[in-house]
Design a protein around this motif. Structure first.
Motif, PDB file in Angstrom:
ATOM      1  N   VAL A 336       0.848  -1.196   0.000  1.00  0.00           N
ATOM      2  CA  VAL A 336       0.000   0.000   0.000  1.00  0.00           C
ATOM      3  C   VAL A 336       0.887   1.251   0.000  1.00  0.00           C
ATOM      4  CG1 VAL A 336      -1.750   1.302   1.268  1.00  0.00           C
ATOM      5  CG2 VAL A 336      -1.870  -1.196   1.184  1.00  0.00           C
ATOM      6  N   ARG A 337       0.486   2.236  -0.806  1.00  0.00           N
ATOM      7  CA  ARG A 337       1.190   3.517  -0.858  1.00  0.00           C
ATOM      8  C   ARG A 337       0.448   4.529   0.018  1.00  0.00           C
ATOM      9  NH1 ARG A 337       1.998   7.416  -6.187  1.00  0.00           N
ATOM     10  NH2 ARG A 337       2.879   9.224  -5.033  1.00  0.00           N
ATOM     11  N   LEU A 338       1.173   5.094   0.976  1.00  0.00           N
ATOM     12  CA  LEU A 338       0.589   6.086   1.882  1.00  0.00           C
ATOM     13  C   LEU A 338       1.255   7.431   1.644  1.00  0.00           C
ATOM     14  CD1 LEU A 338       0.144   3.274   3.538  1.00  0.00           C
ATOM     15  CD2 LEU A 338      -0.347   4.810   5.421  1.00  0.00           C
ATOM     16  N   ASP A 339       0.450   8.462   1.418  1.00  0.00           N
ATOM     17  CA  ASP A 339       0.938   9.832   1.265  1.00  0.00           C
ATOM     18  C   ASP A 339       0.265  10.722   2.306  1.00  0.00           C
ATOM     19  OD1 ASP A 339       2.598   9.462  -1.130  1.00  0.00           O
ATOM     20  OD2 ASP A 339       0.694   9.011  -2.116  1.00  0.00           O
ATOM     21  N   MET A 340       0.986  11.784   2.706  1.00  0.00           N
ATOM     22  CA  MET A 340       0.462  12.655   3.756  1.00  0.00           C
ATOM     23  C   MET A 340       0.819  14.101   3.428  1.00  0.00           C
ATOM     24  SD  MET A 340       0.815  12.115   7.862  1.00  0.00           S
ATOM     25  CE  MET A 340       2.601  12.100   7.824  1.00  0.00           C
ATOM     26  N   ASP A 341      -0.110  15.013   3.676  1.00  0.00           N
ATOM     27  CA  ASP A 341       0.105  16.425   3.406  1.00  0.00           C
ATOM     28  C   ASP A 341      -0.718  17.228   4.420  1.00  0.00           C
ATOM     29  OD1 ASP A 341       1.044  18.691   2.275  1.00  0.00           O
ATOM     30  OD2 ASP A 341      -0.264  18.651   0.512  1.00  0.00           O
ATOM     31  N   VAL A 374      -3.510   5.332  -0.142  1.00  0.00           N
ATOM     32  CA  VAL A 374      -4.115   6.018   0.999  1.00  0.00           C
ATOM     33  C   VAL A 374      -3.516   7.423   1.072  1.00  0.00           C
ATOM     34  CG1 VAL A 374      -4.448   6.062   3.494  1.00  0.00           C
ATOM     35  CG2 VAL A 374      -4.456   3.865   2.284  1.00  0.00           C
ATOM     36  N   PHE A 375      -4.370   8.414   1.198  1.00  0.00           N
ATOM     37  CA  PHE A 375      -3.900   9.802   1.294  1.00  0.00           C
ATOM     38  C   PHE A 375      -4.459  10.419   2.577  1.00  0.00           C
ATOM     39  CE2 PHE A 375      -3.462  14.283   0.384  1.00  0.00           C
ATOM     40  CZ  PHE A 375      -2.224  14.328  -0.248  1.00  0.00           C
ATOM     41  N   ILE A 376      -3.554  11.030   3.344  1.00  0.00           N
ATOM     42  CA  ILE A 376      -3.930  11.643   4.629  1.00  0.00           C
ATOM     43  C   ILE A 376      -3.722  13.149   4.522  1.00  0.00           C
ATOM     44  CG2 ILE A 376      -3.501  11.663   7.123  1.00  0.00           C
ATOM     45  CD1 ILE A 376      -2.065   8.894   6.631  1.00  0.00           C
ATOM     46  N   THR A 377      -4.761  13.901   4.846  1.00  0.00           N
ATOM     47  CA  THR A 377      -4.675  15.370   4.833  1.00  0.00           C
ATOM     48  C   THR A 377      -4.901  15.866   6.260  1.00  0.00           C
ATOM     49  OG1 THR A 377      -5.605  15.408   2.606  1.00  0.00           O
ATOM     50  CG2 THR A 377      -5.532  17.493   3.814  1.00  0.00           C
ATOM     51  N   ILE A 378      -3.904  16.572   6.777  1.00  0.00           N
ATOM     52  CA  ILE A 378      -3.976  17.068   8.156  1.00  0.00           C
ATOM     53  C   ILE A 378      -4.341  18.544   8.143  1.00  0.00           C
ATOM     54  CG2 ILE A 378      -2.656  17.496  10.266  1.00  0.00           C
ATOM     55  CD1 ILE A 378      -1.005  15.050   9.578  1.00  0.00           C
ATOM     56  N   ASP A 379      -5.337  18.896   8.934  1.00  0.00           N
ATOM     57  CA  ASP A 379      -5.818  20.276   9.038  1.00  0.00           C
ATOM     58  C   ASP A 379      -6.355  20.760   7.699  1.00  0.00           C
ATOM     59  OD1 ASP A 379      -6.542  22.464  10.442  1.00  0.00           O
ATOM     60  OD2 ASP A 379      -4.534  23.293  10.701  1.00  0.00           O
ATOM     61  N   ALA A 380      -7.266  19.942   7.129  1.00  0.00           N
ATOM     62  CA  ALA A 380      -7.933  20.346   5.900  1.00  0.00           C
ATOM     63  C   ALA A 380      -8.838  21.546   6.194  1.00  0.00           C
ATOM     64  CB  ALA A 380      -8.747  19.185   5.347  1.00  0.00           C
TER      65      ALA A 380
END
Length: 463
Positions: A336-341, A374-380
């Motif tokens: 699984v590819r996990l990205d975070m921004d 999977v993409f994680i967005t913090i403080d959208a």
């Protein structure tokens, strides 16, 4: 150690002394300082006025002496008119005058009798000089003197007027006695007023203590007495603490009831199987024990979250927690590819362990049931600036809209082909709500799968 249920009086809590004593000591200090300062100032003022008045009288007499003095044919001084005060004629009357000149006999008042005033022929008193003198035994004198050259004479004559200090000292003693008793009465009154003010001013705190005692005895649940504005914030905070404690107690009772209800069915199944001596008793026990363990884990997670929330204001960095969860999930699902921004400094009001647990559930579910991304967005972009939004999106099949609410129920699972307990999202929802947040499921616009939106309150120290 006292036994449970004992009625022993609790030990008094540490304290920093009596508030009433502090107020009284401060009031006493200020009253003492002000009374002493005022008394000394008033004493100096009044005694100065009495002394100046006494000196002015002596000055008038000295002026009258100089104005009445003349030089006779024999070169001696004499008065062309008698001085008006009868005391100058009475021996040892306490009021005296004397005129002295070098080379001449002293010219004294009859009141001096066989005594004479001390002179200083080497000094020239151009202006009148006043001083105290102890030259007479048992009689302190106040003397004013001046040096004058009279018409018709080249001699420097020294004019002196002396008066006993007995009268002025008696006046000063009377003034000081009046001041002393007056200020003692004033100080006693002020101390009494300070005591009454302290007793009356601290009355609301005593009422608060009595209200708390009534609550402990079971007669009330809140402090409802009308109190002054200065004490009202304390009462508001106290009532808020009581409400918080009641809510915690109610949550604890609810958790205990839910756990008991959740364990009741598996225990019944095991008991029935054991009573019937079923052939699959071992399998039944293992299966139902696993169910009970999942329920226990779920309620323990809730209990831990409630306990941590009660400790105080919690803070956690979202980015650090998400990175830690990402590293763990990558090991479990390397394909699984996990990205975070997003915002690397976002801080939320939650314990780090609880944040790790709920992010772990959301990210692991996305990795397990997604299509590989999977993409994680913090403080959208939040709908409420008081909350931090965390988006977890995947490219999987998603969840139908009608099932997005049901999936949060304990034990609910839409995909039974993969291992799981069905309690992950329920734990996420419960822990988020304990901290004042929430979680909801949407369709991901970018990846096409499921989007989990976690809202948590920002930390009060966050910029």
């Amino acid at each position: 150690m006292p036994e449970k249920g004992s009625n022993e009086t609790p030990q008094p809590a540490p304290h920093t002394g009596s508030l009433a004593r502090r107020m009284l000591l401060i009031a006493a200090g200020w009253i003492t300082v002000l009374l002493l300062g005022g008394g000394l100032a008033l004493d100096q003022t009044l005694t100065g006025l009495v002394t100046r008045n006494f000196d002015e009288q002596l000055g008038y007499m000295l002026t009258a002496m100089v104005a009445s003095a003349e030089i006779g044919p024999d070169g001696e001084v004499f008065f062309n008119r008698p001085l008006g005060d009868q005391r100058f004629l009475e021996p040892n009357s306490g009021l005296y005058w004397q005129i002295s000149g070098q080379g001449h006999e002293d010219f004294p008042s009859r009141s001096l009798w066989d005594r004479s005033l001390r002179t200083n022929p080497d000094k020239n008193y151009v202006d009148p000089v006043i001083e105290d003198s102890d030259q007479f035994d048992g009689e302190r004198l106040r003397i004013i003197q001046r040096s004058v050259i009279l018409p018709g004479s080249n001699t420097l004559w020294e004019f002196q007027v002396a008066a006993s200090r007995g009268e002025i000292d008696a006046q000063i003693r009377r003034i000081r006695s009046i001041l002393l008793w007056s200020f003692l009465a004033l100080g006693l009154g002020l101390f009494t007023m300070a005591g009454l003010q302290t007793f009356y001013g601290l009355g609301p705190l005593r009422r608060v203590r009595l209200a708390i005692a009534r609550m402990r005895e079971g007669g009330a649940s809140r402090v409802t007495d009308p109190l002054p504005l200065e004490v009202q914030p304390l009462v508001v905070e106290l009532n808020g603490l009581l409400e918080h404690s009641e809510r915690q107690a109610e949550e604890a009772r609810t958790h205990a009831g839910n756990l008991a209800h959740a364990l009741k069915t598996p225990l019944t199944v095991v008991m029935n199987a054991a009573t019937a001596k079923a052939d699959d008793l071992a399998d039944t026990v293992i299966r139902e024990a696993a169910v009970m363990r999942r329920q226990v884990d779920h309620h323990l997670a809730r209990a831990r979250a409630v306990g941590r929330r009660a400790v105080g204001m919690s803070r956690a960095q979202v980015w650090d927690s998400a990175e830690a969860v990402e590293r763990a999930v990558v090991r479990l699902y390397p394909q699984v590819r996990l990205d975070m921004d997003g915002n690397r400094t976002a801080e939320v009001s939650i314990e780090r362990q609880d944040l790790d647990e709920i992010l772990g559930n959301l990210i692991e579910n996305a990795a397990k049931y997604g299509g590989g991304s999977v993409f994680i967005t913090i403080d959208a972009v939040p709908t409420d600036p008081k909350f931090c939004e965390i988006w977890v999106e995947d490219d999987g099949m998603g969840i139908p809209e009608e099932a997005r609410t049901r999936i949060f129920d304990r034990g609910a699972r839409l995909d039974t082909g993969k291992p799981g307990t069905g309690l992950g999202l329920a734990i996420v929802r419960d822990v988020a709500e304990i901290y004042g947040g929430n979680v909801e499921l949407r369709e991901s616009e970018d990846l096409g799968g499921l989007q989990s939106v976690l809202r948590l309150p920002r930390s009060v120290t966050a910029k």
